[in-house]
Design an enzyme around this catalytic site. Structure first.
Site, PDB file in Angstrom:
ATOM      1  N   GLY A  46      36.552   1.024  54.071  1.00 14.35           N
ATOM      2  CA  GLY A  46      35.810   1.219  55.322  1.00 14.35           C
ATOM      3  C   GLY A  46      35.014  -0.009  55.717  1.00 14.35           C
ATOM      4  O   GLY A  46      34.984  -0.412  56.887  1.00 14.35           O
ATOM      5  N   CYS A  47      34.367  -0.628  54.746  1.00 18.92           N
ATOM      6  CA  CYS A  47      33.543  -1.808  55.023  1.00 18.92           C
ATOM      7  C   CYS A  47      34.417  -2.988  55.433  1.00 18.92           C
ATOM      8  O   CYS A  47      34.033  -3.786  56.288  1.00 18.92           O
ATOM      9  CB  CYS A  47      32.685  -2.156  53.814  1.00 18.92           C
ATOM     10  N   THR A  48      35.611  -3.091  54.864  1.00 17.88           N
ATOM     11  CA  THR A  48      36.544  -4.145  55.241  1.00 17.88           C
ATOM     12  C   THR A  48      36.997  -3.938  56.682  1.00 17.88           C
ATOM     13  O   THR A  48      37.010  -4.881  57.483  1.00 17.88           O
ATOM     14  CB  THR A  48      37.757  -4.158  54.286  1.00 17.88           C
TER      15      THR A  48
END
Length: 155
Positions: A46-48
């Site tokens: 998700g952060c990527t």
């Protein structure tokens, strides 16, 4: 649980290390609008996705007068690996003691897969040219978040 910021609040000042160990201060951005986004961990799916979406739209946001700063509890070394691996252009800042996360209301209790846990609350705070909070969004989704921001900004 840290207090959530409201429009009109003075954005808490900070100076953090970037992926190269250089210090970056919110005060250095005075006179520009800043999107400060908080994410749980570099190199997670998700952060990527969120960091890549910000990178893909960085020129559009910069042309509209916005700087983008991403803050996580990761150390600068991990942020450097994340930046290189994903070819990120967004400025990533390290907050390993979580002090800035807490002052921005982006650290505390949250639901994760049906359990209440303490951790980073994915959040985005818009800071105006004078250092005031324009808007603060909490518990945002990683996927589609940047597209929604761009739409809401009318860009």
């Amino acid at each position: 649980m840290s207090e959530r910021l409201q429009p009109g609040d003075t954005a808490p000042a900070f100076t953090l290390s970037d992926a190269d160990g250089a210090e970056v201060s919110l005060a250095d951005r005075r006179g520009r609008k800043v999107i400060v986004y908080f994410y749980p961990a570099a190199m997670t799916p998700g952060c990527t996705k969120e960091a890549c979406d910000f990178t893909d739209n960085l020129a559009l946001l910069a042309d509209a007068g916005y700087d983008v700063l991403g803050i996580s509890p990761d150390k600068p070394e991990k942020l450097a690996k994340f930046r290189e691996k994903e070819q990120l252009k967004v400025t990533l800042l390290a907050d390993p003691d979580k002090s800035v996360l807490q002052r921005y209301g982006a650290y505390g209790e949250k639901n994760s897969y049906g359990k209440t846990v303490t951790g980073v609350i994915r959040s985005t705070v818009f800071v105006d040219e004078e250092g005031k909070v324009e808007r603060a969004l909490y518990n945002v989704r990683a996927t589609g978040h940047v597209a929604k921001l761009i739409k809401d900004l009318g860009l």
